[in-house]
Write a protein that holds these residues in place. Structure first.
Motif, PDB file in Angstrom:
ATOM      1  N   HIS A  21       0.821  -1.214   0.000  1.00 48.51           N
ATOM      2  CA  HIS A  21       0.000   0.000   0.000  1.00 48.51           C
ATOM      3  C   HIS A  21       0.856   1.266   0.000  1.00 48.51           C
ATOM      4  O   HIS A  21       0.428   2.289  -0.503  1.00 48.51           O
ATOM      5  CB  HIS A  21      -0.948  -0.005   1.199  1.00 48.51           C
ATOM      6  CG  HIS A  21      -2.147  -0.885   0.979  1.00 48.51           C
ATOM      7  ND1 HIS A  21      -3.403  -0.545   1.373  1.00 48.51           N
ATOM      8  CD2 HIS A  21      -2.261  -2.113   0.394  1.00 48.51           C
ATOM      9  CE1 HIS A  21      -4.250  -1.515   1.035  1.00 48.51           C
ATOM     10  NE2 HIS A  21      -3.569  -2.478   0.459  1.00 48.51           N
ATOM     11  N   ARG A  25       0.767   2.436  -6.179  1.00 47.31           N
ATOM     12  CA  ARG A  25      -0.351   3.387  -6.258  1.00 47.31           C
ATOM     13  C   ARG A  25      -1.678   2.715  -6.596  1.00 47.31           C
ATOM     14  O   ARG A  25      -2.739   3.265  -6.342  1.00 47.31           O
ATOM     15  CB  ARG A  25      -0.054   4.453  -7.305  1.00 47.31           C
ATOM     16  CG  ARG A  25       1.070   5.351  -6.905  1.00 47.31           C
ATOM     17  CD  ARG A  25       1.347   6.360  -7.985  1.00 47.31           C
ATOM     18  NE  ARG A  25       2.514   7.156  -7.622  1.00 47.31           N
ATOM     19  CZ  ARG A  25       2.594   8.449  -7.799  1.00 47.31           C
ATOM     20  NH1 ARG A  25       1.615   9.090  -8.369  1.00 47.31           N
ATOM     21  NH2 ARG A  25       3.672   9.085  -7.439  1.00 47.31           N
ATOM     22  N   HIS A  28      -4.729   2.003  -3.761  1.00 42.17           N
ATOM     23  CA  HIS A  28      -5.755   2.958  -3.319  1.00 42.17           C
ATOM     24  C   HIS A  28      -6.430   3.682  -4.483  1.00 42.17           C
ATOM     25  O   HIS A  28      -7.107   4.689  -4.273  1.00 42.17           O
ATOM     26  CB  HIS A  28      -5.144   3.987  -2.362  1.00 42.17           C
ATOM     27  CG  HIS A  28      -4.655   3.382  -1.093  1.00 42.17           C
ATOM     28  ND1 HIS A  28      -3.389   3.609  -0.611  1.00 42.17           N
ATOM     29  CD2 HIS A  28      -5.243   2.531  -0.208  1.00 42.17           C
ATOM     30  CE1 HIS A  28      -3.238   2.935   0.525  1.00 42.17           C
ATOM     31  NE2 HIS A  28      -4.336   2.263   0.779  1.00 42.17           N
ATOM     32  N   ARG A  29      -6.300   3.189  -5.690  1.00 43.03           N
ATOM     33  CA  ARG A  29      -6.828   3.907  -6.857  1.00 43.03           C
ATOM     34  C   ARG A  29      -8.358   4.001  -6.880  1.00 43.03           C
ATOM     35  O   ARG A  29      -8.909   4.887  -7.503  1.00 43.03           O
ATOM     36  CB  ARG A  29      -6.324   3.282  -8.142  1.00 43.03           C
ATOM     37  CG  ARG A  29      -6.919   1.930  -8.439  1.00 43.03           C
ATOM     38  CD  ARG A  29      -6.529   1.424  -9.807  1.00 43.03           C
ATOM     39  NE  ARG A  29      -7.085   0.092  -9.990  1.00 43.03           N
ATOM     40  CZ  ARG A  29      -6.382  -1.001 -10.142  1.00 43.03           C
ATOM     41  NH1 ARG A  29      -5.082  -0.919 -10.172  1.00 43.03           N
ATOM     42  NH2 ARG A  29      -6.964  -2.168 -10.283  1.00 43.03           N
ATOM     43  N   LEU A  31     -10.299   4.553  -4.283  1.00 43.95           N
ATOM     44  CA  LEU A  31     -10.809   5.371  -3.182  1.00 43.95           C
ATOM     45  C   LEU A  31     -11.054   6.800  -3.639  1.00 43.95           C
ATOM     46  O   LEU A  31     -10.305   7.348  -4.448  1.00 43.95           O
ATOM     47  CB  LEU A  31      -9.817   5.375  -2.021  1.00 43.95           C
ATOM     48  CG  LEU A  31      -9.543   4.030  -1.354  1.00 43.95           C
ATOM     49  CD1 LEU A  31      -8.460   4.189  -0.300  1.00 43.95           C
ATOM     50  CD2 LEU A  31     -10.798   3.451  -0.754  1.00 43.95           C
ATOM     51  N   GLU A  35     -11.362   9.428   1.416  1.00 42.52           N
ATOM     52  CA  GLU A  35     -11.901   8.120   1.797  1.00 42.52           C
ATOM     53  C   GLU A  35     -10.776   7.247   2.346  1.00 42.52           C
ATOM     54  O   GLU A  35      -9.701   7.168   1.763  1.00 42.52           O
ATOM     55  CB  GLU A  35     -12.527   7.453   0.574  1.00 42.52           C
ATOM     56  CG  GLU A  35     -13.251   6.174   0.872  1.00 42.52           C
ATOM     57  CD  GLU A  35     -13.919   5.586  -0.363  1.00 42.52           C
ATOM     58  OE1 GLU A  35     -14.450   4.474  -0.238  1.00 42.52           O
ATOM     59  OE2 GLU A  35     -13.903   6.213  -1.433  1.00 42.52           O
ATOM     60  N   ASP A  36     -11.031   6.600   3.484  1.00 44.49           N
ATOM     61  CA  ASP A  36     -10.031   5.732   4.105  1.00 44.49           C
ATOM     62  C   ASP A  36     -10.072   4.335   3.496  1.00 44.49           C
ATOM     63  O   ASP A  36     -11.139   3.819   3.172  1.00 44.49           O
ATOM     64  CB  ASP A  36     -10.279   5.617   5.608  1.00 44.49           C
ATOM     65  CG  ASP A  36      -9.977   6.906   6.340  1.00 44.49           C
ATOM     66  OD1 ASP A  36      -9.091   7.651   5.892  1.00 44.49           O
ATOM     67  OD2 ASP A  36     -10.640   7.160   7.364  1.00 44.49           O
ATOM     68  N   CYS A  37      -8.917   3.733   3.378  1.00 39.93           N
ATOM     69  CA  CYS A  37      -8.802   2.364   2.891  1.00 39.93           C
ATOM     70  C   CYS A  37      -9.215   1.426   4.027  1.00 39.93           C
ATOM     71  O   CYS A  37      -8.611   1.457   5.108  1.00 39.93           O
ATOM     72  CB  CYS A  37      -7.362   2.088   2.459  1.00 39.93           C
ATOM     73  SG  CYS A  37      -7.035   0.368   2.057  1.00 39.93           S
ATOM     74  N   CYS A  40      -6.286  -0.638   5.417  1.00 42.01           N
ATOM     75  CA  CYS A  40      -5.332   0.150   6.201  1.00 42.01           C
ATOM     76  C   CYS A  40      -5.914   0.495   7.573  1.00 42.01           C
ATOM     77  O   CYS A  40      -5.210   0.449   8.579  1.00 42.01           O
ATOM     78  CB  CYS A  40      -4.943   1.421   5.450  1.00 42.01           C
ATOM     79  SG  CYS A  40      -3.922   1.121   3.992  1.00 42.01           S
TER      80      CYS A  40
END
Length: 58
Positions: A21, A25, A28-29, A31, A35-37, A40
Motif C-alpha cells: 500500500h 499506487r 488505493h486507486r 478510493l 476516503e479511508d482504505c 489500512c
C-alpha cells in the motif's frame, strides 16, 4: 478477486500489505478523496497479521 503484485518485494521486518500500500499506487486507486482504505484502517486498529521474518543474526 483481483490480485496485485507489489512493485518491489517486501523486505524483511515489514508487513507485506503495508509495504504494498505504501509503494504501489494501484492499492488505493478506487478510493475517493478523503476516503479511508478499509484494509489500512483494519491494520491501524488490529495490527499486522504477518511480518516478513528477518534473517537470524550471527
Amino acid at each position: 478477486m483481483v490480485v496485485t503484485v507489489a512493485a518491489r518485494p517486501t523486505p524483511p521486518g515489514e508487513c507485506p500489505q503495508c509495504w504494498e500500500h505504501a509503494h504501489d499506487r494501484r492499492a488505493h486507486r478506487n478510493l475517493g478523496p478523503g476516503e479511508d482504505c478499509p484494509q489500512c484502517v483494519d491494520h491501524m486498529i488490529n495490527g499486522h497479521p504477518y511480518i516478513v521474518p528477518k534473517k537470524a543474526s550471527r
